[in-house]
Design an enzyme around this catalytic site. Structure first.
Site, mmCIF file in Angstrom:
data_model
loop_
_atom_site.group_PDB
_atom_site.id
_atom_site.type_symbol
_atom_site.label_atom_id
_atom_site.label_comp_id
_atom_site.label_asym_id
_atom_site.label_seq_id
_atom_site.Cartn_x
_atom_site.Cartn_y
_atom_site.Cartn_z
ATOM 1 N N ARG A 97 0.866 -1.189 0.000
ATOM 2 C CA ARG A 97 0.000 0.000 0.000
ATOM 3 C C ARG A 97 0.894 1.228 0.000
ATOM 4 N NH1 ARG A 97 -2.379 3.138 4.248
ATOM 5 N NH2 ARG A 97 -4.487 3.845 3.769
ATOM 6 N N SER B 299 -12.311 -2.441 0.001
ATOM 7 C CA SER B 299 -12.485 -1.802 1.315
ATOM 8 C C SER B 299 -13.926 -1.373 1.479
ATOM 9 C CB SER B 299 -11.639 -0.527 1.414
ATOM 10 O OG SER B 299 -10.288 -0.832 1.473
ATOM 11 N N LYS C 168 -5.306 5.430 9.087
ATOM 12 C CA LYS C 168 -6.366 5.936 8.200
ATOM 13 C C LYS C 168 -7.248 6.859 9.030
ATOM 14 C CE LYS C 168 -8.912 3.866 4.330
ATOM 15 N NZ LYS C 168 -9.292 2.606 3.686
HETATM 16 N N1 3NM Z 1 -8.005 0.470 5.682
HETATM 17 P P1 3NM Z 1 -3.619 -0.188 11.178
HETATM 18 S S1 3NM Z 1 -8.366 0.897 8.130
HETATM 19 C C1 3NM Z 1 -5.545 0.611 5.381
HETATM 20 O O1 3NM Z 1 -11.190 0.588 7.189
HETATM 21 C C2 3NM Z 1 -6.752 0.653 6.210
HETATM 22 O O2 3NM Z 1 -10.690 0.243 5.131
HETATM 23 C C3 3NM Z 1 -8.958 0.586 6.595
HETATM 24 O O3 3NM Z 1 -3.907 0.173 9.671
HETATM 25 C C4 3NM Z 1 -10.392 0.476 6.290
HETATM 26 O O4 3NM Z 1 -3.554 -1.672 11.268
HETATM 27 C C5 3NM Z 1 -6.789 0.896 7.559
HETATM 28 O O5 3NM Z 1 -2.281 0.449 11.412
HETATM 29 C C6 3NM Z 1 -5.605 1.130 8.423
HETATM 30 O O6 3NM Z 1 -4.694 0.424 11.986
HETATM 31 C C7 3NM Z 1 -5.108 -0.118 9.041
#
Ligand code: 3NM
Length: 229
Positions: free
Chosen positions: A60, A129, A158
């Site tokens: 990503r 997503s 995010k």
């Molecule tokens: N997508 P972490 S939340 C890349 O809800 C991503 O679609 C999300 O990162 C969604 O594990 C997210 O550091 C971030 O929280 C995930």
């Protein structure tokens, strides 16, 4: 530049008949990107994550120009192919096709699923997503192979998205037949509560890619997901 070597890497892709069973069995999905590896090379962080038990790797890159994104993707294709781990590219079906990745992960503002399939073919893994039951059901109808649902918890990775919470996750699980991957703010501390919803798969960025010990962090999450912790 399609060297003989790269052609061999294309051959590492998951066979069409393996896709569904792979996604059913999938537990730990690790996302890497140059913004989230605490200054370490993305490729070595991915290697460590795989060593710990990451079962699929997503690249990503939200800021990199296409050329640099492609170069990282190509290097990651090499290490994932050697490890026998599928590689997914975030947002960019063109880059996924160019490096022979196993698939693409699409956001709500990316190419439609059908368009990505025209680029990548039927065997490609296409994930979407989703942030609501309605988006999850739409992705299923449109032919996604799995959906990501989140953010389950608030996350600095995010920050512009509101946390959906565990109840919303449970609702999605009850209405969607596709494999669901819970994402967003998941850590070893809150994973037990996530597992209680019945979800079998999680995706993480920071809990693995930003961890001091990448392999150990992946191994712990996998153990917990497999119920052996
Ligand atoms: N997508 P972490 S939340 C890349 O809800 C991503 O679609 C999300 O990162 C969604 O594990 C997210 O550091 C971030 O929280 C995930």
């Amino acid at each position: 530049f399609l060297s003989y070597e790269l052609e061999q890497l294309f051959a590492a892709r998951l066979a069409p008949e393996e896709k569904t069973s792979f996604l059913r069995k999938l537990r730990l999905y690790v996302i890497v990107g140059s913004a989230h590896t605490a200054g370490r090379p993305v490729v070595s962080v991915a290697q460590e994550a795989i060593r710990g038990g990451a079962q699929i790797i997503q690249l990503r890159e939200k800021e990199l120009p296409a050329k640099a994104f492609f170069e990282t993707a190509r290097a990651l294709r090499e290490v994932t192919a050697k490890a026998g781990v599928p590689l997914i590219i975030n947002d960019r079906a063109d880059i996924a096709a160019a490096v022979g990745a196993d698939g693409v992960h699409l956001g709500q503002e990316d190419l439609p699923i059908a368009a990505a399939r025209r680029i990548l073919g039927e065997q490609a893994i296409i994930g979407v997503s989703t942030h609501s039951v309605a988006e999850a059901l739409r992705a299923e109808k449109e032919g996604a192979d799995y959906i990501g649902f989140g953010p389950v918890f608030p996350t600095r990775t995010k920050p512009e998205y509101a946390a959906q919470g565990l109840e919303a996750l449970q609702k999605v699980l009850s209405q969607v037949r596709l494999p669901v991957v819970a994402i967003g703010g998941i850590t070893p501390a809150n994973l037990p509560a996530v597992i209680k919803t019945g979800v079998k798969r999680i995706a993480v960025v920071s809990a693995v890619a930003s961890a001091p010990d990448v392999a150990a962090s992946a191994a712990l999450l996998l153990k917990m997901l497999e119920g052996s912790y």
